[in-house]
Enzyme design. Sequence first.
Site, short mmCIF file in Angstrom:
data_model
loop_
_atom_site.label_atom_id
_atom_site.label_comp_id
_atom_site.label_asym_id
_atom_site.label_seq_id
_atom_site.Cartn_x
_atom_site.Cartn_y
_atom_site.Cartn_z
N ARG A 111 0.87 -1.39 -0.19
CA ARG A 111 0.18 -0.17 -0.09
C ARG A 111 1.00 1.16 0.08
NH1 ARG A 111 -2.18 -3.83 3.54
NH2 ARG A 111 -4.42 -4.49 3.09
N ASP A 136 -9.32 -5.05 8.36
CA ASP A 136 -8.51 -5.76 8.73
C ASP A 136 -9.16 -6.40 10.06
OD1 ASP A 136 -5.80 -4.55 7.32
OD2 ASP A 136 -7.25 -3.05 7.69
N ARG A 145 -11.70 -8.86 9.21
CA ARG A 145 -11.11 -10.10 8.59
C ARG A 145 -10.33 -10.96 9.73
NH1 ARG A 145 -7.59 -6.75 4.16
NH2 ARG A 145 -9.01 -7.28 2.13
N HIS A 204 -3.18 0.50 8.66
CA HIS A 204 -3.85 -0.56 7.42
C HIS A 204 -2.74 -1.07 6.49
CE1 HIS A 204 -6.40 -2.32 4.78
NE2 HIS A 204 -6.32 -1.36 3.76
P1 NAD Z 1 -9.93 1.32 -9.47
O1 NAD Z 1 -8.66 1.52 -10.14
O2 NAD Z 1 -11.04 0.45 -9.58
O3 NAD Z 1 -10.76 2.65 -8.93
C1 NAD Z 1 -10.12 4.02 -8.97
C2 NAD Z 1 -11.01 4.98 -9.53
O4 NAD Z 1 -10.45 6.40 -9.21
C3 NAD Z 1 -11.09 5.07 -11.17
O5 NAD Z 1 -12.44 4.77 -11.76
C4 NAD Z 1 -10.47 6.37 -11.75
O6 NAD Z 1 -10.97 6.83 -12.84
C5 NAD Z 1 -10.86 7.31 -10.37
N1 NAD Z 1 -9.97 8.58 -10.22
C6 NAD Z 1 -8.68 8.62 -10.48
N2 NAD Z 1 -8.36 9.78 -10.14
C7 NAD Z 1 -9.54 10.78 -10.06
C8 NAD Z 1 -9.76 12.12 -9.51
N3 NAD Z 1 -9.08 12.86 -9.64
N4 NAD Z 1 -11.15 12.33 -9.30
C9 NAD Z 1 -12.02 11.64 -9.53
N5 NAD Z 1 -11.73 10.01 -9.74
C10 NAD Z 1 -10.47 9.65 -9.99
O7 NAD Z 1 -9.46 1.25 -7.92
P2 NAD Z 1 -10.31 0.53 -6.45
O8 NAD Z 1 -9.82 -0.91 -6.66
O9 NAD Z 1 -11.80 1.02 -6.58
O10 NAD Z 1 -9.34 1.07 -5.43
C11 NAD Z 1 -9.65 2.45 -4.97
C12 NAD Z 1 -8.54 2.86 -4.03
O11 NAD Z 1 -8.92 2.08 -2.74
C13 NAD Z 1 -7.08 2.36 -4.02
O12 NAD Z 1 -6.11 3.41 -3.52
C14 NAD Z 1 -7.12 1.01 -3.22
O13 NAD Z 1 -5.74 0.49 -2.89
C15 NAD Z 1 -7.84 1.63 -2.23
N6 NAD Z 1 -8.51 0.41 -1.15
C16 NAD Z 1 -8.48 0.88 0.12
C17 NAD Z 1 -8.80 -0.18 0.79
C18 NAD Z 1 -9.05 0.13 2.51
O14 NAD Z 1 -9.49 -0.85 3.18
N7 NAD Z 1 -8.67 1.55 2.82
C19 NAD Z 1 -9.46 -1.59 0.60
C20 NAD Z 1 -9.65 -1.69 -0.78
C21 NAD Z 1 -9.06 -0.68 -1.57
#
Ligand code: NAD
Length: 334
Positions: free
Chosen positions: A107, A167, A170, A194
């Site tokens: 991450r 987490d 899980r 995380h």
């Molecule tokens: P994804 O690639 O499917 O989606 C990301 C989206 O963000 C895309 O649709 C993209 O077009 C959009 N985007 C990018 N820049 C942008 C902006 N400036 N304005 C608006 N939209 C914008 O990715 P995902 O699988 O949805 O993951 C998203 C984030 O969430 C990642 O950083 C991932 O690591 C994180 N995540 C966090 C957790 C958590 O527990 N916190 C869990 C899973 C994923």
Amino acid sequence: MPESLFTTVSNSNPDFIPNRRPRKGVIVGAGQVGMACAYSMLIQNTLEEIVIVDVNTDKLEGEVMDLNHGLPFVEPTIIRSGTLADGEDADIVIITAGAKQKPGESRLDLVQRNLEIFKGLIPQVVNYCSKAILLIVTNPVDIMTYISLKLSGLPTASVIGSGTVLDTARFRYLLAEKFQVDPRSLHAYIIGEHGDSEVPVWSKVNISGMRLFEDEANDSPLEDAENIKPIFQQVKNAAYEVIQRKGATSYAIGLGVTQIVQAVLRNQNRVLTVSSLINSFEGIEDVCLSLPAVVNRQGVSRFLNLTLTPTEKEQLQNSAKVLRQTMEKLDLSP
Ligand code: NAD
């Protein structure tokens, strides 16, 4: 609408406005995580209006159409695509926009890419959605929460990271499987980052108040440690395992985000391991990480002063150090 379809009741007020504003949320990022959040909140009647924002406008339109086609099956909800300017009276803004881990990436590897996105995004969120609580989901979530706090100038309580909510879920799921109880009856926490330095609080794992581990300095287990402690490795590696198989994690974080949003909008005072700024706990300061915290309409209002074993304390301090070292390398200037 054809005039003949309805007859207006004679003394109804055409200017009637309900005396309560609809609960409104903005989701920034219509990717796997953003849409899992939207779907979970929709089917759990969490918001009355959802505005979804994404730079990929085709995907955004398709996702919004798909959700709207399900409206006959759920409680009334307005779902629309928009921009941050449509979030003027939003109660909460959930940020899931940005780069995600590729197989093998940590991450923390995402930080530079997502910092650049947040430098553009956060000032706009504050400008347009000035009354909203910010809920950060984008990874590395603790760092992105800290960045959002600094870039927004909002009060500490108003900027929440989803932290180790996932987490912790899980951990509870895997332990509950082991002990054959409903995960809602098994209480346990993952705290800290995380990410790879996260900390299992073994000393507080309990079913109905019955602790599974002693909180003595030696962490002596009541149950067979050799069989149970590997569960933490499964928790820590869960995202890597899921990403390797399906490219992203989404459903469980969508459900977790829904719980946080409900805790805020329904003023639940719910204890959740969200990430927030810690300024004085076990020698830790000026870092966002997760501790069990009370979440309500203010955001993160308090966190619990957990009593930790020496091992847990040391691990938490190490987790804070890992996060601080990453943050010290960042340039937050515009
Ligand atoms: P994804 O690639 O499917 O989606 C990301 C989206 O963000 C895309 O649709 C993209 O077009 C959009 N985007 C990018 N820049 C942008 C902006 N400036 N304005 C608006 N939209 C914008 O990715 P995902 O699988 O949805 O993951 C998203 C984030 O969430 C990642 O950083 C991932 O690591 C994180 N995540 C966090 C957790 C958590 O527990 N916190 C869990 C899973 C994923």
